[in-house]
Design a protein around this motif. Structure first.
Motif, short mmCIF file in Angstrom:
data_model
loop_
_atom_site.label_atom_id
_atom_site.label_comp_id
_atom_site.label_asym_id
_atom_site.label_seq_id
_atom_site.Cartn_x
_atom_site.Cartn_y
_atom_site.Cartn_z
N PHE A 1 0.85 -1.19 0.00
CA PHE A 1 0.00 0.00 0.00
C PHE A 1 0.89 1.25 0.00
O PHE A 1 1.17 1.84 1.03
N CYS A 2 1.36 1.60 -1.17
CA CYS A 2 2.13 2.84 -1.31
C CYS A 2 1.82 3.40 -2.69
O CYS A 2 1.26 2.71 -3.53
N LEU A 3 2.20 4.63 -2.91
CA LEU A 3 1.77 5.33 -4.13
C LEU A 3 2.21 4.59 -5.39
O LEU A 3 1.41 4.39 -6.33
N VAL A 4 3.46 4.16 -5.41
CA VAL A 4 4.01 3.55 -6.62
C VAL A 4 3.23 2.28 -7.00
O VAL A 4 2.78 2.12 -8.14
N GLU A 5 3.06 1.41 -6.01
CA GLU A 5 2.38 0.15 -6.29
C GLU A 5 0.93 0.37 -6.68
O GLU A 5 0.40 -0.28 -7.58
N LEU A 6 0.28 1.28 -5.99
CA LEU A 6 -1.14 1.50 -6.26
C LEU A 6 -1.34 2.14 -7.62
O LEU A 6 -2.26 1.78 -8.36
N ALA A 7 -0.47 3.08 -7.95
CA ALA A 7 -0.60 3.71 -9.27
C ALA A 7 -0.41 2.68 -10.37
O ALA A 7 -1.13 2.66 -11.36
N HIS A 8 0.55 1.78 -10.15
CA HIS A 8 0.81 0.71 -11.13
C HIS A 8 -0.41 -0.20 -11.25
O HIS A 8 -0.82 -0.58 -12.35
N LEU A 9 -0.99 -0.53 -10.10
CA LEU A 9 -2.16 -1.42 -10.06
C LEU A 9 -3.31 -0.82 -10.85
O LEU A 9 -3.99 -1.50 -11.62
N VAL A 10 -3.52 0.48 -10.65
CA VAL A 10 -4.66 1.15 -11.26
C VAL A 10 -4.45 1.34 -12.76
O VAL A 10 -5.39 1.29 -13.54
N LYS A 11 -3.18 1.51 -13.15
CA LYS A 11 -2.91 1.77 -14.57
C LYS A 11 -3.09 0.51 -15.41
O LYS A 11 -3.23 0.58 -16.62
N GLN A 12 -3.08 -0.65 -14.75
CA GLN A 12 -3.12 -1.91 -15.49
C GLN A 12 -4.36 -2.02 -16.36
O GLN A 12 -4.33 -2.63 -17.42
N THR A 13 -5.45 -1.48 -15.89
CA THR A 13 -6.67 -1.57 -16.68
C THR A 13 -6.92 -0.24 -17.36
O THR A 13 -6.93 0.80 -16.71
N SER A 14 -7.10 -0.28 -18.65
CA SER A 14 -7.21 0.99 -19.37
C SER A 14 -8.64 1.49 -19.37
O SER A 14 -9.58 0.74 -19.55
N HIS A 15 -8.78 2.74 -19.14
CA HIS A 15 -10.08 3.38 -19.15
C HIS A 15 -9.81 4.86 -19.37
O HIS A 15 -8.86 5.39 -18.83
N PRO A 16 -10.65 5.52 -20.19
CA PRO A 16 -10.34 6.94 -20.48
C PRO A 16 -10.26 7.82 -19.24
O PRO A 16 -9.38 8.65 -19.12
N LYS A 17 -11.20 7.63 -18.31
CA LYS A 17 -11.19 8.51 -17.14
C LYS A 17 -10.46 7.82 -15.99
O LYS A 17 -10.50 6.61 -15.86
#
Lengths: 223, 296
Positions: B90-106
């Motif tokens: 639970f840190c910024l880097v990991e979470l940002a990576h996790l969220v970027k994995q799925t593509s969505h415009p917004k």
């Protein structure tokens, strides 16, 4: 098992909900009779039972189960019951000997701060090695869904394990046993569905061979 | 105000649903997830406390393709060899990576179930730092977190809630199927608004706001509660028939001072004693002039 309690909880040895987590808690009284109820219920239901007995010896549970019509010795022999005798195992930790064949389950006694990971390992290796699979290769009897019973969690707190560690342990047991293997965990309240739990209130009286349950204020001693 | 919050948080918003053992906030959390999904936005759920099945169970019928569940339930502490997501990630880097994995415009909304799990294993300052970085970073549009207030010290709860733009505290309502939401909302200008609303959640996870707590009447009997009838199964009869009930209601109680009794006392009947009084000089005692010598 107590037939009255079965009808209150809507369970029978033939039908009970799988994937449940039942918490039995008591305050200023002794709810251990409920553990005996669940133990005999699931043994009668031909489930494979893992019992972490941390407060009493196997003999104690055997004696009580005998009165409820279930033989723990037989169940153990047949492989239906796997019993961790916490009291006996803890001796091997507290009085280390060279011929130490005990499992590492009670290792948390050495250093309670470490947590209950080794106890969880004991549960996981036992439950996943034989649970959930239909075929038994060595011709042994087939048992129903596995059940994990723990008696009781509060003694872990008394032994110096932190509340957080106990919560983590119960989380892992629930995650492994209830979700992955679709079996039951029974500790010492019904887990509610959704936001609002349904509460039923009863009074009880424990007898030699069972317990009777009745609505508040209606016991024969009062009326 | 609850309906407003359900309709959408502003970008960079952080909503905390605070609950206790007596009233679970997970149902409301599911309603929020439902509302976001229905707005055609993506939701990423960090699931520590309940399994994916259990969470998606209530979300039947919602467009759950946009719901991405990150499994932190089976092995949150890395006790097995292949943990999916642990609490230490639970840190910024990991979470940002996790969220970027799925593509969505917004940018998606991040739902944390629950913040309490994280706070039990990571230090509150570290958690607050990560949350603040997430808010400002732009990787997620909004954060919704579930927090069990009775699991932490008040200071911890206060610190985390201080970061939030809105806090909804759920407490049990008067009736079984209702709950009360105490809402605190901080707008960007710094204005703080507070409100208290009674709400209930339907099967399809729509939230119905019933009104203010004071508006609803006194305690109504819970229809779900099954109370056994104590007058059943007795060897004697404790019940009343209709005529008996009528007679009981008509009965005047002996020590109740009713209108009839008052008139009976004031107008004495024939034959009762009468008091005859003739004014006596000694009885004429004036408090303001005891010696009767003032010239008033």
């Amino acid at each position: 098992m107590f037939p009255e309690l079965n009808s209150i909880l809507n369970t029978t040895p033939e039908s009970f909900t799988q994937g449940e987590f039942i918490l039995v808690s008591d305050r200023q009284s002794d709810a251990s009779f409920l553990i005996h109820h669940f133990l005999s219920l699931y043994l009668r239901a031909r489930c494979k039972v893992w019992f972490l007995g941390l407060v009493q010896s196997l003999n104690h549970y055997s004696a009580v189960s005998q009165r409820l019509g279930v033989s723990l010795a037989q169940a153990k022999e047949k492989g239906q019951l796997v019993f961790l005798e916490g009291l006996k195992e803890s001796l091997s930790v507290l009085i280390p000997q060279e011929t130490n064949t005990g499992s590492q389950a009670m290792d948390f006694l050495r250093d309670p701060a470490v947590g209950l990971k080794s106890l969880y390992e004991f549960v996981r290796s036992g439950v996943s090695s034989s649970g959930g699979r239909e075929e038994e290769t060595d011709g042994a009897e087939e048992w129903g869904p596995p059940v994990l019973l723990v008696d009781d969690i509060s003694v872990l707190l008394s032994l110096g394990v932190s509340v957080g560690a106990v919560l983590d342990f119960s989380h892992y047991c629930r995650a492994t046993v209830c979700s992955q293997l679709k079996v039951e965990v029974c500790w010492r309240r019904r887990q509610g569905d959704g936001q609002y739990t349904q509460k039923k209130l009863f009074q009880y009286k424990v007898h030699d061979k069972g317990a009777s349950f009745f609505a508040r204020g209606t016991s024969s001693a009062v009326l | 105000m609850l309906t407003e919050l359900l309709q959408g948080t502003d970008a960079g918003g952080f909503l905390i649903i605070q609950d206790t053992a007596s009233c679970s906030g997970r149902h409301l959390l599911k309603s929020f997830i439902n509302a976001v999904l229905n707005r055609e936005e993506a939701v990423h759920v960090l699931g520590f406390e309940v399994s994916e099945e259990e969470l998606k169970d209530g979300l039947k019928g919602s467009p759950i393709q946009r719901l991405h569940f990150h499994n932190a339930y089976t092995d949150p502490l890395g006790w097995t060899d292949h943990p999916a997501f642990t609490v230490h990630q639970f840190c910024l880097v990991e979470l940002a990576h996790l969220v970027k994995q799925t593509s969505h415009p917004k940018p998606p909304t991040l739902v944390i179930d629950s913040l309490s799990w994280i706070l039990r294993h990571l230090s509150p300052p570290a958690v607050c730092k990560t949350l603040q970085q997430l808010r400002k970073g732009g990787a997620v549009r909004a954060i919704i977190g579930l927090l069990h207030a009775d699991m932490h010290q008040r200071g911890t709860v206060g610190s985390v809630c201080h970061l939030a733009t809105s806090v909804i505290t759920v407490v049990p309502g008067i009736r079984g199927d209702e709950a009360v939401a105490r809402i605190t909302k901080r707008s960007k200008s710094g204005k703080v608004m507070q409100d208290e609303e009674v709400f209930s959640i339907k099967e399809d996870l729509k939230v119905i706001v019933q009104g203010k707590p004071s508006q609803l009447g006194p305690k109504q009997t819970d229809p779900e509660e099954q109370e056994t009838d104590p007058t059943a199964n007795l060897t004697f009869n404790l019940r009343l028939s209709d005529t008996e009930r009528e007679a009981k209601q008509k009965l005047a109680l002996p020590f109740v001072f009713s209108k009839e009794k008052k008139t009976a006392l004031l107008h004495s009947g024939p034959g009762s004693g009468r008091i005859l009084y003739e004014p006596d000089a000694n009885d004429d005692y004036d408090q303001e002039d005891p010696d009767d010598d003032l010239d008033v």
